[in-house]
Design a protein around this motif. Structure first.
Motif, PDB file in Angstrom:
ATOM      1  N   VAL A 123       0.828  -1.206   0.000  1.00  0.00           N
ATOM      2  CA  VAL A 123       0.000   0.000   0.000  1.00  0.00           C
ATOM      3  C   VAL A 123       0.863   1.256   0.000  1.00  0.00           C
ATOM      4  CG1 VAL A 123      -1.980  -1.121   1.071  1.00  0.00           C
ATOM      5  CG2 VAL A 123      -0.217  -0.082   2.521  1.00  0.00           C
ATOM      6  N   THR A 124       2.164   1.071  -0.093  1.00  0.00           N
ATOM      7  CA  THR A 124       3.092   2.194  -0.242  1.00  0.00           C
ATOM      8  C   THR A 124       3.954   1.932  -1.473  1.00  0.00           C
ATOM      9  OG1 THR A 124       4.712   1.131   1.216  1.00  0.00           O
ATOM     10  CG2 THR A 124       3.149   2.694   2.211  1.00  0.00           C
ATOM     11  N   PRO A 125       4.465   2.964  -2.120  1.00  0.00           N
ATOM     12  CA  PRO A 125       5.245   2.770  -3.345  1.00  0.00           C
ATOM     13  C   PRO A 125       6.453   1.876  -3.118  1.00  0.00           C
ATOM     14  CG  PRO A 125       4.641   5.074  -3.100  1.00  0.00           C
ATOM     15  CD  PRO A 125       4.262   4.398  -1.820  1.00  0.00           C
ATOM     16  N   TRP A 131       6.523  -4.152 -10.404  1.00  0.00           N
ATOM     17  CA  TRP A 131       5.210  -4.059  -9.787  1.00  0.00           C
ATOM     18  C   TRP A 131       4.196  -3.429 -10.739  1.00  0.00           C
ATOM     19  CZ3 TRP A 131       4.331  -5.269  -4.447  1.00  0.00           C
ATOM     20  CH2 TRP A 131       5.482  -5.621  -3.739  1.00  0.00           C
ATOM     21  N   PHE A 132       2.915  -3.687 -10.445  1.00  0.00           N
ATOM     22  CA  PHE A 132       1.806  -3.007 -11.105  1.00  0.00           C
ATOM     23  C   PHE A 132       1.153  -2.048 -10.121  1.00  0.00           C
ATOM     24  CE2 PHE A 132       1.779  -7.062 -13.508  1.00  0.00           C
ATOM     25  CZ  PHE A 132       1.889  -6.541 -14.792  1.00  0.00           C
ATOM     26  N   HIS A 143      -7.517  -0.163 -15.253  1.00  0.00           N
ATOM     27  CA  HIS A 143      -6.862   0.610 -14.194  1.00  0.00           C
ATOM     28  C   HIS A 143      -5.458   0.110 -13.880  1.00  0.00           C
ATOM     29  CE1 HIS A 143      -7.442  -2.587 -11.060  1.00  0.00           C
ATOM     30  NE2 HIS A 143      -8.303  -2.980 -11.971  1.00  0.00           N
ATOM     31  N   VAL A 144      -5.037  -0.973 -14.537  1.00  0.00           N
ATOM     32  CA  VAL A 144      -3.750  -1.610 -14.229  1.00  0.00           C
ATOM     33  C   VAL A 144      -2.641  -0.996 -15.080  1.00  0.00           C
ATOM     34  CG1 VAL A 144      -2.486  -3.785 -14.128  1.00  0.00           C
ATOM     35  CG2 VAL A 144      -4.954  -3.746 -13.654  1.00  0.00           C
ATOM     36  N   SER A 156      -6.863   5.435  -3.584  1.00  0.00           N
ATOM     37  CA  SER A 156      -7.292   4.074  -3.894  1.00  0.00           C
ATOM     38  C   SER A 156      -6.187   3.229  -4.536  1.00  0.00           C
ATOM     39  CB  SER A 156      -8.508   4.103  -4.835  1.00  0.00           C
ATOM     40  OG  SER A 156      -8.146   4.619  -6.114  1.00  0.00           O
ATOM     41  N   THR A 157      -4.998   3.808  -4.707  1.00  0.00           N
ATOM     42  CA  THR A 157      -3.907   3.101  -5.372  1.00  0.00           C
ATOM     43  C   THR A 157      -3.270   2.066  -4.443  1.00  0.00           C
ATOM     44  OG1 THR A 157      -3.388   5.013  -6.767  1.00  0.00           O
ATOM     45  CG2 THR A 157      -1.665   3.353  -6.512  1.00  0.00           C
TER      46      THR A 157
END
Length: 361
Positions: A123-125, A131-132, A143-144, A156-157
């Motif tokens: 949930v963090t970069p 990664w997607f 959205h991918v 929401s990312t």
């Protein structure tokens, strides 16, 4: 039937003897013909549904449905789905079940607890690896994106680690404490993106066996009911779960000869399921996308073309129509698709077809 595109479900329900009211964003020719009545709810394309329910409810009230079945479009709008579920006889998953399975952290933890393989979630970069980026609750793959440090993020990312292999779908009906596997299929993606562009039915015995193992291990923990689907990656004889789609699936097009609407209703009512004999032939359907705005009123549309647009302009990036093929072998199916593509080139001309992504190779 309420979905981004209700055509497939409306046709199946009508064939099974139901009176159908179709609600979708496009209201193409096939949907209009399949449904006894229909309502175009364009808010499903680009608006928060929580603020658009006031337009839908009078249409549903006028039809007085005995049952409301839901396809894609609500997963990212839990409050809208909860309002629909509270106000109408929705036969499908509870709002809380949908919130759970569309929560990537909850789903990952559940997979780990049940011994099901799935890519890592963050949930963090992330700073290391491939990664997607995805958006919580979204569907269809549009959205991918492959993660880059400069990618746009919002609340929401989330991030899912890349898993090599073949993208596949698993279509099933959850029933009490058990399930019926309807089928497995390869997933096709829109060129240059990960948007859904169709599916091809598979008879791979190893994949089917792995799908049974995954469903048997995971479904008791998910609380799903009726027809649902799972997106996964098939790599070195192992399934890696990507997402759960807690609603009717566009891949049902590959199994239209089966009484799937009745199966869904029976499962939701905890009744015995009708026989679901696996189809003998292979099949595939592909979605054609507009690369730039196309005036559909100028197109000659053959009878075999599905999801036919009702004139007007189809914007770049939007689905234009779809094609379907069956055959005894994968080669036969692909050849039929290519033949249909050739026919469309003849009907529409090179200039128009250069502005269409056929997703047929």
């Amino acid at each position: 039937m309420v979905s981004h595109s209700a055509r497939i479900y409306s046709q199946m329900a009508k064939r099974e003897g139901f009176t159908v009211f179709a609600v979708d964003a496009f209201l193409d020719t096939d949907t209009r013909l399949a449904a006894d009545s229909a309502y175009q709810w364009s808010a499903m394309l680009d608006q928060p549904l929580d603020h658009a329910m006031h337009a839908l409810m009078p249409a549903l009230d006028a039809f007085e449905p005995d049952a409301v079945l839901v396809g894609s479009g609500f997963e990212a709008h839990p409050d809208a789905y909860a309002a629909l579920f509270a106000g109408y006889p929705v036969l499908g998953n509870t709002p809380q079940t949908i919130v759970n399975v569309k929560n990537p952290q909850w789903l990952k933890a559940t997979c780990e607890a049940q011994g099901v393989q799935s890519p890592a979630i963050s949930v963090t970069p992330p700073t290391v690896g491939d990664w997607f980026t995805k958006q919580v609750g979204q569907c269809g793959g549009g959205h991918v994106e492959r993660w880059q440090a400069q990618s746009i993020q919002d609340a929401s990312t989330y991030w899912q680690q890349y898993q090599p292999g073949q993208a596949v779908g698993i279509l099933f009906v959850a029933h009490a404490d058990t399930y019926n596997l309807i089928g497995v299929h390869a997933l096709h993606q829109h060129a240059g993106s990960y948007a859904y562009a169709g599916a091809s039915r598979s008879q791979d015995a190893a994949l089917i066996s792995a799908a049974h193992q995954l469903l048997a291990a995971l479904l008791p923990a998910l609380g799903l009911v009726g027809i649902n689907s799972i997106d996964a990656i098939w790599d070195t004889q192992t399934l890696h779960l990507l997402e759960v789609n807690p609603r009717l699936s566009a891949s049902m097009r590959l199994y239209m000869q089966l009484p799937l609407i009745q199966a869904h209703l029976n499962a939701c009512d905890q009744q015995a399921l009708p026989a679901l004999k696996p189809p003998e032939l292979l099949a595939s359907h592909r979605i054609l996308y507009a690369r730039q705005t196309i005036d559909a009123s100028q197109l000659n549309l053959p009878d075999w073309l599905e999801d036919q647009p009702v004139g007007g302009h189809v914007a770049a990036g939007q689905p234009l129509c779809s094609v379907y093929a069956e055959g005894h072998t994968a080669r036969e199916v692909e050849q039929t698709l290519r033949d249909k593509k050739t026919q469309l080139h003849t009907l529409w001309g090179t200039y128009v077809c250069e502005h269409i992504e056929f997703n047929i190779h």
